[in-house]
Design a protein around this motif. Structure first.
Motif, PDB file in Angstrom:
ATOM      1  N   ALA A  62     -25.449  22.172 -31.054  1.00  0.00           N
ATOM      2  CA  ALA A  62     -25.497  20.824 -31.623  1.00  0.00           C
ATOM      3  C   ALA A  62     -24.143  20.426 -32.203  1.00  0.00           C
ATOM      4  CB  ALA A  62     -26.577  20.743 -32.696  1.00  0.00           C
ATOM      5  N   VAL A  63     -23.500  21.336 -32.920  1.00  0.00           N
ATOM      6  CA  VAL A  63     -22.181  21.064 -33.467  1.00  0.00           C
ATOM      7  C   VAL A  63     -21.193  20.789 -32.337  1.00  0.00           C
ATOM      8  CG1 VAL A  63     -20.211  22.091 -34.667  1.00  0.00           C
ATOM      9  CG2 VAL A  63     -22.503  22.335 -35.617  1.00  0.00           C
ATOM     10  N   PHE A  64     -21.278  21.579 -31.283  1.00  0.00           N
ATOM     11  CA  PHE A  64     -20.372  21.414 -30.151  1.00  0.00           C
ATOM     12  C   PHE A  64     -20.566  20.036 -29.519  1.00  0.00           C
ATOM     13  CE2 PHE A  64     -18.422  22.382 -26.030  1.00  0.00           C
ATOM     14  CZ  PHE A  64     -17.315  23.105 -26.438  1.00  0.00           C
ATOM     15  N   THR A  65     -21.812  19.600 -29.422  1.00  0.00           N
ATOM     16  CA  THR A  65     -22.118  18.272 -28.875  1.00  0.00           C
ATOM     17  C   THR A  65     -21.478  17.178 -29.708  1.00  0.00           C
ATOM     18  OG1 THR A  65     -24.208  19.000 -27.902  1.00  0.00           O
ATOM     19  CG2 THR A  65     -23.976  16.639 -28.355  1.00  0.00           C
ATOM     20  N   ARG A  92     -18.919  17.467 -31.779  1.00  0.00           N
ATOM     21  CA  ARG A  92     -17.460  17.585 -31.671  1.00  0.00           C
ATOM     22  C   ARG A  92     -16.953  16.967 -30.374  1.00  0.00           C
ATOM     23  NH1 ARG A  92     -14.802  20.854 -35.302  1.00  0.00           N
ATOM     24  NH2 ARG A  92     -13.066  20.964 -33.835  1.00  0.00           N
ATOM     25  N   ARG A  93     -17.651  17.207 -29.270  1.00  0.00           N
ATOM     26  CA  ARG A  93     -17.230  16.649 -27.975  1.00  0.00           C
ATOM     27  C   ARG A  93     -17.273  15.122 -27.997  1.00  0.00           C
ATOM     28  NH1 ARG A  93     -16.826  19.513 -23.240  1.00  0.00           N
ATOM     29  NH2 ARG A  93     -17.436  17.632 -22.110  1.00  0.00           N
ATOM     30  N   ARG A  94     -18.298  14.568 -28.605  1.00  0.00           N
ATOM     31  CA  ARG A  94     -18.413  13.104 -28.673  1.00  0.00           C
ATOM     32  C   ARG A  94     -17.221  12.486 -29.390  1.00  0.00           C
ATOM     33  NH1 ARG A  94     -24.741  12.595 -30.614  1.00  0.00           N
ATOM     34  NH2 ARG A  94     -25.717  13.104 -28.601  1.00  0.00           N
ATOM     35  N   LYS A  95     -16.671  13.222 -30.341  1.00  0.00           N
ATOM     36  CA  LYS A  95     -15.547  12.722 -31.124  1.00  0.00           C
ATOM     37  C   LYS A  95     -14.196  13.142 -30.539  1.00  0.00           C
ATOM     38  CE  LYS A  95     -16.053  13.122 -35.601  1.00  0.00           C
ATOM     39  NZ  LYS A  95     -16.333  13.717 -36.930  1.00  0.00           N
ATOM     40  N   GLY A  96     -14.238  13.815 -29.388  1.00  0.00           N
ATOM     41  CA  GLY A  96     -12.994  14.271 -28.784  1.00  0.00           C
ATOM     42  C   GLY A  96     -12.332  15.392 -29.537  1.00  0.00           C
ATOM     43  N   MET A  97     -13.110  16.181 -30.287  1.00  0.00           N
ATOM     44  CA  MET A  97     -12.562  17.213 -31.156  1.00  0.00           C
ATOM     45  C   MET A  97     -12.725  18.612 -30.568  1.00  0.00           C
ATOM     46  SD  MET A  97     -11.409  15.379 -33.637  1.00  0.00           S
ATOM     47  CE  MET A  97     -11.231  16.279 -35.166  1.00  0.00           C
ATOM     48  N   VAL A  98     -12.794  18.684 -29.233  1.00  0.00           N
ATOM     49  CA  VAL A  98     -12.828  19.964 -28.537  1.00  0.00           C
ATOM     50  C   VAL A  98     -11.685  19.959 -27.534  1.00  0.00           C
ATOM     51  CG1 VAL A  98     -14.137  21.499 -27.014  1.00  0.00           C
ATOM     52  CG2 VAL A  98     -15.319  20.219 -28.813  1.00  0.00           C
ATOM     53  N   ILE A  99     -10.827  20.970 -27.585  1.00  0.00           N
ATOM     54  CA  ILE A  99      -9.688  21.032 -26.684  1.00  0.00           C
ATOM     55  C   ILE A  99     -10.175  20.997 -25.233  1.00  0.00           C
ATOM     56  CG2 ILE A  99      -7.759  22.449 -25.888  1.00  0.00           C
ATOM     57  CD1 ILE A  99      -7.267  21.224 -28.585  1.00  0.00           C
ATOM     58  N   GLY A 100      -9.603  20.058 -24.456  1.00  0.00           N
ATOM     59  CA  GLY A 100      -9.931  19.964 -23.040  1.00  0.00           C
ATOM     60  C   GLY A 100     -11.157  19.140 -22.719  1.00  0.00           C
ATOM     61  N   CYS A 101     -11.804  18.549 -23.724  1.00  0.00           N
ATOM     62  CA  CYS A 101     -13.038  17.803 -23.460  1.00  0.00           C
ATOM     63  C   CYS A 101     -12.758  16.401 -22.940  1.00  0.00           C
ATOM     64  CB  CYS A 101     -13.905  17.723 -24.718  1.00  0.00           C
ATOM     65  SG  CYS A 101     -13.266  16.592 -25.984  1.00  0.00           S
ATOM     66  N   SER A 102     -11.530  15.920 -23.091  1.00  0.00           N
ATOM     67  CA  SER A 102     -11.189  14.571 -22.650  1.00  0.00           C
ATOM     68  C   SER A 102      -9.928  14.618 -21.814  1.00  0.00           C
ATOM     69  CB  SER A 102     -10.977  13.645 -23.856  1.00  0.00           C
ATOM     70  OG  SER A 102     -10.420  12.417 -23.454  1.00  0.00           O
ATOM     71  N   GLU A 103      -9.994  14.096 -20.627  1.00  0.00           N
ATOM     72  CA  GLU A 103      -8.828  14.096 -19.749  1.00  0.00           C
ATOM     73  C   GLU A 103      -7.742  13.161 -20.276  1.00  0.00           C
ATOM     74  OE1 GLU A 103      -6.444  15.501 -16.989  1.00  0.00           O
ATOM     75  OE2 GLU A 103      -8.481  16.240 -17.357  1.00  0.00           O
ATOM     76  N   SER A 149     -25.091  35.278 -39.292  1.00  0.00           N
ATOM     77  CA  SER A 149     -25.016  33.892 -39.742  1.00  0.00           C
ATOM     78  C   SER A 149     -23.872  33.693 -40.724  1.00  0.00           C
ATOM     79  CB  SER A 149     -26.335  33.496 -40.408  1.00  0.00           C
ATOM     80  OG  SER A 149     -26.263  32.192 -40.942  1.00  0.00           O
ATOM     81  N   GLY A 150     -23.280  32.497 -40.695  1.00  0.00           N
ATOM     82  CA  GLY A 150     -22.228  32.151 -41.637  1.00  0.00           C
ATOM     83  C   GLY A 150     -21.050  31.454 -40.999  1.00  0.00           C
ATOM     84  N   MET A 151     -20.960  31.511 -39.648  1.00  0.00           N
ATOM     85  CA  MET A 151     -19.825  30.894 -38.962  1.00  0.00           C
ATOM     86  C   MET A 151     -20.239  29.986 -37.813  1.00  0.00           C
ATOM     87  SD  MET A 151     -16.791  33.724 -38.760  1.00  0.00           S
ATOM     88  CE  MET A 151     -15.640  33.835 -40.138  1.00  0.00           C
ATOM     89  N   GLU A 152     -21.545  29.811 -37.596  1.00  0.00           N
ATOM     90  CA  GLU A 152     -22.016  29.088 -36.415  1.00  0.00           C
ATOM     91  C   GLU A 152     -21.575  27.631 -36.381  1.00  0.00           C
ATOM     92  OE1 GLU A 152     -25.087  29.332 -39.630  1.00  0.00           O
ATOM     93  OE2 GLU A 152     -23.863  30.791 -38.534  1.00  0.00           O
ATOM     94  N   MET A 153     -21.310  27.015 -37.553  1.00  0.00           N
ATOM     95  CA  MET A 153     -20.882  25.618 -37.586  1.00  0.00           C
ATOM     96  C   MET A 153     -19.394  25.463 -37.268  1.00  0.00           C
ATOM     97  SD  MET A 153     -23.791  24.319 -38.376  1.00  0.00           S
ATOM     98  CE  MET A 153     -25.315  24.664 -39.287  1.00  0.00           C
ATOM     99  N   LEU A 154     -18.675  26.576 -37.159  1.00  0.00           N
ATOM    100  CA  LEU A 154     -17.243  26.537 -36.859  1.00  0.00           C
ATOM    101  C   LEU A 154     -16.978  26.585 -35.360  1.00  0.00           C
ATOM    102  CD1 LEU A 154     -15.851  28.955 -39.611  1.00  0.00           C
ATOM    103  CD2 LEU A 154     -16.392  26.518 -39.768  1.00  0.00           C
ATOM    104  N   VAL A 155     -18.017  26.492 -34.557  1.00  0.00           N
ATOM    105  CA  VAL A 155     -17.876  26.552 -33.109  1.00  0.00           C
ATOM    106  C   VAL A 155     -16.981  25.410 -32.621  1.00  0.00           C
ATOM    107  CG1 VAL A 155     -19.914  25.115 -32.649  1.00  0.00           C
ATOM    108  CG2 VAL A 155     -19.171  26.796 -30.947  1.00  0.00           C
ATOM    109  N   GLY A 156     -16.147  25.708 -31.633  1.00  0.00           N
ATOM    110  CA  GLY A 156     -15.308  24.678 -31.024  1.00  0.00           C
ATOM    111  C   GLY A 156     -13.998  24.433 -31.720  1.00  0.00           C
ATOM    112  N   ASP A 158     -29.470  15.173 -36.405  1.00  0.00           N
ATOM    113  CA  ASP A 158     -30.040  14.227 -35.448  1.00  0.00           C
ATOM    114  C   ASP A 158     -30.049  14.799 -34.032  1.00  0.00           C
ATOM    115  OD1 ASP A 158     -30.467  12.426 -37.471  1.00  0.00           O
ATOM    116  OD2 ASP A 158     -28.722  11.174 -37.006  1.00  0.00           O
ATOM    117  N   VAL A 159     -28.978  15.492 -33.653  1.00  0.00           N
ATOM    118  CA  VAL A 159     -28.938  16.122 -32.332  1.00  0.00           C
ATOM    119  C   VAL A 159     -30.037  17.176 -32.208  1.00  0.00           C
ATOM    120  CG1 VAL A 159     -27.580  17.618 -30.801  1.00  0.00           C
ATOM    121  CG2 VAL A 159     -26.485  15.679 -31.942  1.00  0.00           C
TER     122      VAL A 159
END
Length: 359
Positions: free
Chosen positions: A223-226, A228-239, A113-120, A205-206
């Motif tokens: 949950a963090v990844f979800t 991030r994707r909603r905000k377009g903050m994951v590389i390749g998540c938005s065409e 534990s300690g880095m799980e929120m840095l996913v994506g 909330d997620v």
């Protein structure tokens, strides 16, 4: 150099960045093994300009004029997980060229534990302390023990403790200087099936838990990844918003008086671990009248998902820099708050507005 190190000349840098902009590197060195780094030092000393390091190119804008200084791409990868020490910590030594996403996935798989929120978050591990990478309640400063680096001023390898790195909000002494090139890092994680406390309401909330709750590591990361994707903050998540660096601007620090004034306007003003009080850059950009998906200059627009800048066909690095200046100046006029670009400027630049002098 070592057999796995490649030296190239006149190499396009644009394909090596997530914005896909910029000119040529006069000299590009692709280093696979940090044992070969002393040979790069000799090469750099024979070239004009201070050497610059390019990781995954996810937080950089390369000049259209290219870069005359030698550019180093660190592709040294690998990590070593040590035993639990007397303080209950598990020390993890990671090569600077290792991808942060891989490190986070490994930590979760190993029950650390300690880095799980840095996913994506894209980029290499070596880039993380430079601007104290963080998201959703975790920062590199929470886990960093030390970095091992080449000190160009002293001409030798050095070890810097986390305190010596001067980690602040997206900042460090390393970011403010060209003195060091990071080669490996050591983090302290903890054996735990559960995440650190969930401090962001959107993530809570997620997950369907209260703020401050703890959940299994993989669930927290999902949950963090979800979010991030909603905000377009994951590389390749938005065409449509593929060419991005995520957040272009830092959340600016504000005085107590400005914080009170902005809170009266329902601005998201928060206290940060470094003791600063900051307001959301996205909120300021929205309040300045910018709309999602609106064009700022030819080839550069506001993202369709988040209040940040993205590049389209026909963009140039100069145009992207102009767009940064336009956003910065309008926000200043509308709110009295000056934004600071989070993005790194690499290469040779003509003088421009209030952005200072990029390297």
């Amino acid at each position: 150099m070592g057999s796995r190190t490649r030296i190239s000349h006149g190499v396009p840098l644009a394909p090596m960045t997530t914005l896909g902009l910029g000119g040529l590197a006069s000299v590009l060195v692709d280093l696979q093994d940090s044992a070969d780094f002393p040979e790069f030092v000799e090469l750099a000393r024979a070239c004009p300009g201070d050497p610059v390091c390019l990781g995954s190119g996810s937080n950089v804008l390369v000049s259209d004029l290219g870069c005359d200084s030698p550019v180093l791409r660190l592709n040294n990868r690998g990590l070593r997980i040590g035993p639990r020490d007397t303080d209950g910590r598990v020390l993890v030594e990671v090569q600077a060229g290792h991808l942060l996403t891989d490190l986070v996935e490994t930590a979760i798989a190993e029950g650390l534990s300690g880095m799980e929120m840095l996913v994506g978050i894209p980029g290499t591990v070596g880039a993380t302390p430079i601007q104290n990478v963080g998201a959703y309640g975790q920062e590199v400063s929470d886990t960093l023990v030390e970095v091992r680096a080449w000190d160009w001023a002293l001409g030798r390898h050095v070890t810097l403790g986390a305190r010596e790195c001067g980690l602040g909000h997206r900042n460090s002494v390393i970011k403010r200087s060209r003195r060091w090139t990071l080669l490996s890092l050591v983090f302290a994680l903890y054996r735990s099936a559960l995440s650190t406390p969930v401090t962001y309401r959107a993530v809570a909330d997620v997950l369907g838990v209260r703020v401050g709750g703890r959940v299994p590591l993989a669930e927290a990361a999902d949950a963090v990844f979800t979010v991030r994707r909603r905000k377009g903050m994951v590389i390749g998540c938005s065409e449509t918003d593929r060419r991005s660096v995520g957040s272009v601007f830092l959340s600016p620090e504000v005085s107590p008086a400005d914080a009170e004034r902005l809170r009266a306007r329902d601005a998201p003003v928060s206290s940060f671990p470094d003791g600063s009080t900051r307001v959301s850059a996205s909120w300021l950009i929205q309040q300045a009248g910018f709309e999602l998906n609106s064009t700022i200059v030819d080839g550069v627009r506001i993202s369709s998902l988040h209040y940040t800048l993205v590049a389209d066909e026909g963009a140039s690095a100069a145009a992207f820099r102009d767009a940064i200046e336009i956003v910065l100046q309008r926000v200043l006029r509308c709110s009295g708050v000056r934004l600071t670009p989070e993005i790194d400027f690499l290469g040779t630049w003509r003088p421009a507005g209030g952005l200072g002098a990029p390297v």
